[in-house]
Design a protein around this motif. Structure first.
Motif, PDB file in Angstrom:
ATOM      1  N   ASN A   1       0.830  -1.210   0.000  1.00 29.80           N
ATOM      2  CA  ASN A   1       0.000   0.000   0.000  1.00 29.80           C
ATOM      3  C   ASN A   1       0.862   1.257   0.000  1.00 29.80           C
ATOM      4  OD1 ASN A   1      -2.404  -1.463   0.002  1.00 29.80           O
ATOM      5  ND2 ASN A   1      -2.535  -1.518   2.236  1.00 29.80           N
ATOM      6  N   ALA A   2       1.969   1.231   0.747  1.00 28.94           N
ATOM      7  CA  ALA A   2       2.872   2.384   0.797  1.00 28.94           C
ATOM      8  C   ALA A   2       3.563   2.596  -0.547  1.00 28.94           C
ATOM      9  CB  ALA A   2       3.904   2.179   1.901  1.00 28.94           C
ATOM     10  N   LEU A   3       3.961   1.495  -1.206  1.00 27.84           N
ATOM     11  CA  LEU A   3       4.589   1.603  -2.516  1.00 27.84           C
ATOM     12  C   LEU A   3       3.622   2.183  -3.539  1.00 27.84           C
ATOM     13  CD1 LEU A   3       6.520  -1.795  -2.630  1.00 27.84           C
ATOM     14  CD2 LEU A   3       7.560   0.476  -2.685  1.00 27.84           C
ATOM     15  N   ARG A   4       2.385   1.734  -3.505  1.00 28.47           N
ATOM     16  CA  ARG A   4       1.381   2.257  -4.437  1.00 28.47           C
ATOM     17  C   ARG A   4       1.184   3.754  -4.216  1.00 28.47           C
ATOM     18  NH1 ARG A   4      -2.278  -2.512  -5.018  1.00 28.47           N
ATOM     19  NH2 ARG A   4      -2.015  -3.135  -7.194  1.00 28.47           N
ATOM     20  N   LYS A   5       1.096   4.140  -2.964  1.00 27.77           N
ATOM     21  CA  LYS A   5       0.886   5.559  -2.641  1.00 27.77           C
ATOM     22  C   LYS A   5       2.065   6.399  -3.109  1.00 27.77           C
ATOM     23  CE  LYS A   5      -0.359   8.606   1.199  1.00 27.77           C
ATOM     24  NZ  LYS A   5      -0.649   8.682   2.665  1.00 27.77           N
ATOM     25  N   ALA A   6       3.275   5.830  -3.019  1.00 28.02           N
ATOM     26  CA  ALA A   6       4.481   6.550  -3.431  1.00 28.02           C
ATOM     27  C   ALA A   6       4.736   6.465  -4.929  1.00 28.02           C
ATOM     28  CB  ALA A   6       5.686   6.006  -2.670  1.00 28.02           C
ATOM     29  N   GLY A   7       3.947   5.655  -5.636  1.00 32.61           N
ATOM     30  CA  GLY A   7       4.160   5.474  -7.069  1.00 32.61           C
ATOM     31  C   GLY A   7       5.437   4.729  -7.379  1.00 32.61           C
ATOM     32  N   ASP A   8       5.771   3.749  -6.534  1.00 34.36           N
ATOM     33  CA  ASP A   8       7.032   3.042  -6.696  1.00 34.36           C
ATOM     34  C   ASP A   8       6.819   1.538  -6.613  1.00 34.36           C
ATOM     35  OD1 ASP A   8       9.781   2.877  -7.115  1.00 34.36           O
ATOM     36  OD2 ASP A   8      10.207   4.477  -5.673  1.00 34.36           O
ATOM     37  N   SER A   9       7.913   0.773  -6.601  1.00 33.32           N
ATOM     38  CA  SER A   9       7.831  -0.686  -6.601  1.00 33.32           C
ATOM     39  C   SER A   9       9.028  -1.251  -5.859  1.00 33.32           C
ATOM     40  CB  SER A   9       7.800  -1.218  -8.036  1.00 33.32           C
ATOM     41  OG  SER A   9       8.989  -0.856  -8.722  1.00 33.32           O
ATOM     42  N   CYS A  10       9.038  -2.579  -5.662  1.00 31.03           N
ATOM     43  CA  CYS A  10      10.168  -3.228  -4.993  1.00 31.03           C
ATOM     44  C   CYS A  10      10.448  -4.575  -5.638  1.00 31.03           C
ATOM     45  CB  CYS A  10       9.917  -3.397  -3.489  1.00 31.03           C
ATOM     46  SG  CYS A  10       8.710  -4.671  -3.061  1.00 31.03           S
ATOM     47  N   GLY A  11      11.635  -5.109  -5.381  1.00 33.56           N
ATOM     48  CA  GLY A  11      12.035  -6.410  -5.895  1.00 33.56           C
ATOM     49  C   GLY A  11      11.638  -7.531  -4.954  1.00 33.56           C
ATOM     50  N   ALA A  12      12.033  -8.749  -5.322  1.00 32.29           N
ATOM     51  CA  ALA A  12      11.633  -9.902  -4.514  1.00 32.29           C
ATOM     52  C   ALA A  12      12.565 -11.080  -4.776  1.00 32.29           C
ATOM     53  CB  ALA A  12      10.193 -10.305  -4.820  1.00 32.29           C
ATOM     54  N   ARG A  13      12.486 -12.046  -3.876  1.00 31.50           N
ATOM     55  CA  ARG A  13      13.184 -13.325  -4.026  1.00 31.50           C
ATOM     56  C   ARG A  13      12.160 -14.436  -3.884  1.00 31.50           C
ATOM     57  NH1 ARG A  13      18.765 -15.316  -1.957  1.00 31.50           N
ATOM     58  NH2 ARG A  13      18.518 -17.576  -1.865  1.00 31.50           N
ATOM     59  N   VAL A  14      12.208 -15.407  -4.772  1.00 29.14           N
ATOM     60  CA  VAL A  14      11.326 -16.572  -4.715  1.00 29.14           C
ATOM     61  C   VAL A  14      12.193 -17.819  -4.629  1.00 29.14           C
ATOM     62  CG1 VAL A  14       9.639 -17.963  -5.978  1.00 29.14           C
ATOM     63  CG2 VAL A  14       9.428 -15.466  -5.950  1.00 29.14           C
ATOM     64  N   ASN A  15      11.867 -18.702  -3.703  1.00 30.76           N
ATOM     65  CA  ASN A  15      12.549 -19.985  -3.572  1.00 30.76           C
ATOM     66  C   ASN A  15      11.648 -21.097  -4.095  1.00 30.76           C
ATOM     67  OD1 ASN A  15      14.584 -18.589  -2.312  1.00 30.76           O
ATOM     68  ND2 ASN A  15      14.239 -19.449  -0.273  1.00 30.76           N
TER      69      ASN A  15
END
Length: 367
Positions: free
Chosen positions: A199-213
């Motif tokens: 929700n914070a990323l959406r509000k800031a108009g940004d994104s983040c990475g991830a790791r999947v195992n």
């Protein structure tokens, strides 16, 4: 060749674009006699789909699979299986302003340089929409792997941005918990934290990475072909082919750099291996241990925050991506990563059977 086909004996060719009328695949080399109907694809496609929670892209696709060939009276016939899924919720108008512009972090510029033409609608062939058919093909692979060898393939989100699962050292993964939340996160108590971050990323108009195992259990020893068909090499290539993936680890991966040989080597005892830093693969061949792989996914490049780029005339422009996009593509990547692992294992299993099917079980069998 354009490399739209994956696998040697279990060969999957995908086709279609994000905003075209349909996407699909043709599977050649599938063994006959596997029970298969359209409803079998629903669960895994729903796990991959957008719009199933408010934390992913809000594109709502029905993802209903039509079986066009290769199945008769509910069983595969051994002939090519053609699968088709109609695109029902594309909004091409969201991309009209991008037809003459290259989005930073996307394949727009490289497709333009390679082909001299591109489909700007939703990323065209470069869109993650294409992975729908990989997941569909892997439904068949998972069925065969489980039925013939008892192999199970499971994945989970192991990191989102700087957030990691609050698990005790050495604790196992409860996949009921993983499947019980939209993030595929192994700790239910942390889900509200992930929700707040998205929700914070959406509000800031940004994104983040991830790791999947991803882990595959039940893989017998012997799968993999040295030297150029190594199991880990093909897994790495398959996982790197997923949109937004920038890194792959097998077993201990890059942590191996800081280990010493006395720690990293997986000592062999009569009742099993003492550790699994190799991730279940030795010399490019499965050891019979659990297969363990991880992928790193970059932050989504499609964000509303303005960024600099150029247009087709080479002029400086400002790009602001509109439309429906994921604040973290890693949330939906778990079933895609599972699919690629399953497809590699299916292909390698058939190749092993073709060359070494007469070898039988070799003693001693560790574990």
């Amino acid at each position: 060749m354009s490399s739209n086909t994956f696998g040697k004996l279990f060969a999957v060719t995908t086709f279609g674009e994000s905003h075209g009328p349909a996407i699909g695949c043709v599977i050649d080399g599938c063994p006959p006699g596997i029970e298969l109907q359209s409803g079998d694809f629903a669960q895994d496609l729903a796990r991959r789909a957008t719009g199933k929670s408010r934390y992913t892209s809000q594109r709502h696709e029905a993802d209903e699979v039509e079986i066009l060939s290769g199945v008769h009276e509910g069983k595969t016939t051994g002939t090519p299986i053609a699968l088709l899924t109609r695109n029902t919720d594309a909004r091409s108008k969201d991309y009209e302003d991008l037809a003459r512009t290259f989005r930073p972090g996307h394949a727009d510029y490289t497709y333009w340089q390679k082909y001299g033409i591109r489909d700007p609608r939703g990323g065209g062939r470069a869109s993650a929409r294409e992975t729908t058919m990989r997941v569909a093909a892997a439904v068949i692979a998972k069925k065969w792997l489980h039925g013939q060898h008892g192999v199970e393939v499971h994945g989970w989100l192991a990191q989102m941005g700087d957030l990691v699962p609050d698990l005790p050292q050495g604790a196992g993964i409860d996949f009921e918990v993983v499947e019980g939340n939209p993030f595929f996160w192994p700790v239910a108590a942390q889900v509200p934290v992930l929700e707040a971050r998205i929700n914070a990323l959406r509000k800031a108009g940004d994104s983040c990475g991830a790791r999947v195992n991803v882990t595959a259990t039940g893989v017998p020893p012997g799968w993999g072909e040295p030297v150029y068909g190594k199991l880990d090499a093909e897994l790495a290539a398959a996982l790197m082919s997923i949109n937004a993936v920038k890194g792959v680890e097998i077993g201990a991966g890059f942590d191996s750099v800081a280990q010493q040989g006395s720690e990293h080597r997986d000592e062999i005892l009569p009742d099993g291996f003492a550790s699994n830093h190799a991730g279940g693969i030795l010399g490019g061949i499965s050891s019979g241990q659990d297969l363990v792989a991880s992928i790193a996914l970059k932050p989504t490049s499609s964000i509303p925050t303005p960024g600099r780029s150029v247009n087709l005339d080479g002029e400086q422009v400002e790009v602001r991506t509109k439309g429906r996009h994921d604040p973290c593509v890693g949330i939906r990547a778990t079933p895609i990563a599972e699919a690629m692992v399953a497809l590699v294992l299916m292909d390698q299993a058939l190749r092993h059977r073709a060359q070494c099917g007469d070898v039988g079980e070799v003693k001693p069998r560790i574990g």
